[in-house]
Design an enzyme around this catalytic site. Sequence first.
Site, short mmCIF file in Angstrom:
data_model
loop_
_atom_site.label_atom_id
_atom_site.label_comp_id
_atom_site.label_asym_id
_atom_site.label_seq_id
_atom_site.Cartn_x
_atom_site.Cartn_y
_atom_site.Cartn_z
N GLN A 1 39.98 -4.75 -5.82
CA GLN A 1 38.46 -4.79 -5.46
C GLN A 1 37.84 -4.00 -6.81
O GLN A 1 36.57 -4.17 -7.17
CB GLN A 1 37.96 -4.23 -4.05
CG GLN A 1 38.68 -2.93 -3.70
CD GLN A 1 37.96 -2.27 -2.80
OE1 GLN A 1 36.80 -2.64 -2.36
NE2 GLN A 1 38.48 -1.10 -2.20
N GLY B 1 46.13 -4.42 -12.08
CA GLY B 1 45.42 -4.65 -10.66
C GLY B 1 44.11 -5.43 -10.73
O GLY B 1 43.22 -5.30 -9.84
N ASP C 1 34.69 11.66 -10.33
CA ASP C 1 34.38 12.96 -9.62
C ASP C 1 33.49 13.76 -10.25
O ASP C 1 32.51 14.27 -9.71
CB ASP C 1 35.71 13.85 -9.50
CG ASP C 1 36.98 13.01 -9.09
OD1 ASP C 1 36.94 12.73 -7.91
OD2 ASP C 1 37.91 12.62 -9.80
N ARG D 1 53.85 12.15 0.38
CA ARG D 1 53.44 11.86 -0.94
C ARG D 1 54.39 11.81 -2.17
O ARG D 1 54.33 11.27 -2.99
CB ARG D 1 52.86 13.54 -1.23
CG ARG D 1 51.96 13.10 -2.70
CD ARG D 1 50.88 14.70 -2.72
NE ARG D 1 50.18 14.53 -4.12
CZ ARG D 1 49.13 13.65 -4.33
NH1 ARG D 1 48.55 13.02 -3.26
NH2 ARG D 1 48.54 13.88 -5.60
N GLN E 1 55.20 0.49 -17.14
CA GLN E 1 54.05 0.09 -17.96
C GLN E 1 53.90 0.68 -19.35
O GLN E 1 53.58 0.23 -20.46
CB GLN E 1 52.86 0.24 -17.12
CG GLN E 1 52.69 -0.70 -15.93
CD GLN E 1 51.59 -0.72 -15.10
OE1 GLN E 1 50.52 -0.06 -15.37
NE2 GLN E 1 51.44 -1.92 -14.37
N HIS F 1 43.05 14.80 -9.99
CA HIS F 1 42.16 13.84 -9.27
C HIS F 1 42.60 13.96 -7.77
O HIS F 1 43.08 12.90 -7.40
CB HIS F 1 41.97 12.53 -9.60
CG HIS F 1 41.40 11.55 -9.09
ND1 HIS F 1 40.04 11.56 -8.78
CD2 HIS F 1 41.79 10.39 -8.45
CE1 HIS F 1 39.59 10.59 -8.03
NE2 HIS F 1 40.61 9.63 -7.74
#
Length: 349
Positions: free
Chosen positions: A31, A27, A175, A114, A128, A203
């Site tokens: 950002q 990725g 977190d 979800r 991956q 998470h």
Amino acid sequence: MSTARVKSRTKHNVPSEAEPIRVVVTGAAGQIAYSLLYSIAKGDVFGKDQPIILVLLDIPPMLPVLDGVVMELQDCALPLLREVIPTDKVEVGFKDLDAAILVGSMPRKEGMERKDLLKANVAIFKAQGAALDKYAKKTVKVLVVGNPANTNCLIASKSAPSIPKENFSCLTRLDHNRASSQVAIRCGVPADNVKNVIIWGNHSSTQYPDVHHAKVTVQGSEVAAYDAVKDDAWLKGEFISTVQLRGAAVIKARKLSSAMSAAKAICDHMRDIWFGTKEGEFISMGVYAGGNSYGIPEDLIYSFPIQLKNKGWKVVDGLPINDFSRAKMEATAAELVDERDTAMAFLSQ
């Protein structure tokens, strides 16, 4: 001094350069990566004397963006950065890796259930994991950031059977940092005056930020977090929900997800793997739950209090758990079991 010893030194009596390590960020046109790559390339993560080969992996439509990222990394003129390799091919991206930071995942889109999100990500992380198994070093340290991070990490690990499960972890350090910071702000102290907060579980919004074992240094003295804050209602209520929902609050305010803070947390997490945690301190990371002493189901990636040394981790065992904490730890475990079972059904298809 032996001849061999002399040869390994430069004329300034400095040890000769270390071999470059190979690090992939997936990725890489996104950002989070944009905030992350500079820190890795300048030595904030793997050491100020550790040369780096940085591999930037993304999907084919993002390759033109990656070219711009490569130009910027070159223009930073960073002495440790030996090579930057942009690619959309896993056989290039995952070859001979020392570290893999898997940021790229399918984001949740409006109206998406979800289970749809899990299905899309199972395909990504199965591929991956298989590529890591085939091309990376067996010693590779894999950090999964892309959400749902815990379950994506589990899928990647299961798809890479020749790489030890212990080499896979997922990011709950953001977190952890959020929890430390909230306590520090409440007590009016710097963030590094707070230690040993714990993020238990997923998470997600079911995670449990726990400060029952945390310490705060106030005016030179180390005290229990509950004694430093002096507001049990806040610690058991607003504090927990603030940490659980912080990602959504950032998106609402910024119209973009947490990138700067996520990148900082990734750096903290990987640096601790490489260099270890301080004596008497622990951090939070999602790891394989096998053999844990807290009664958490074993075949999960679950966030625990962790100590690190020599690039290996261990769960901090034997912390007393009260009924309040136990209920929250079990609730987040139940969500992870549900996620895992849904993902495994997709994995076997």
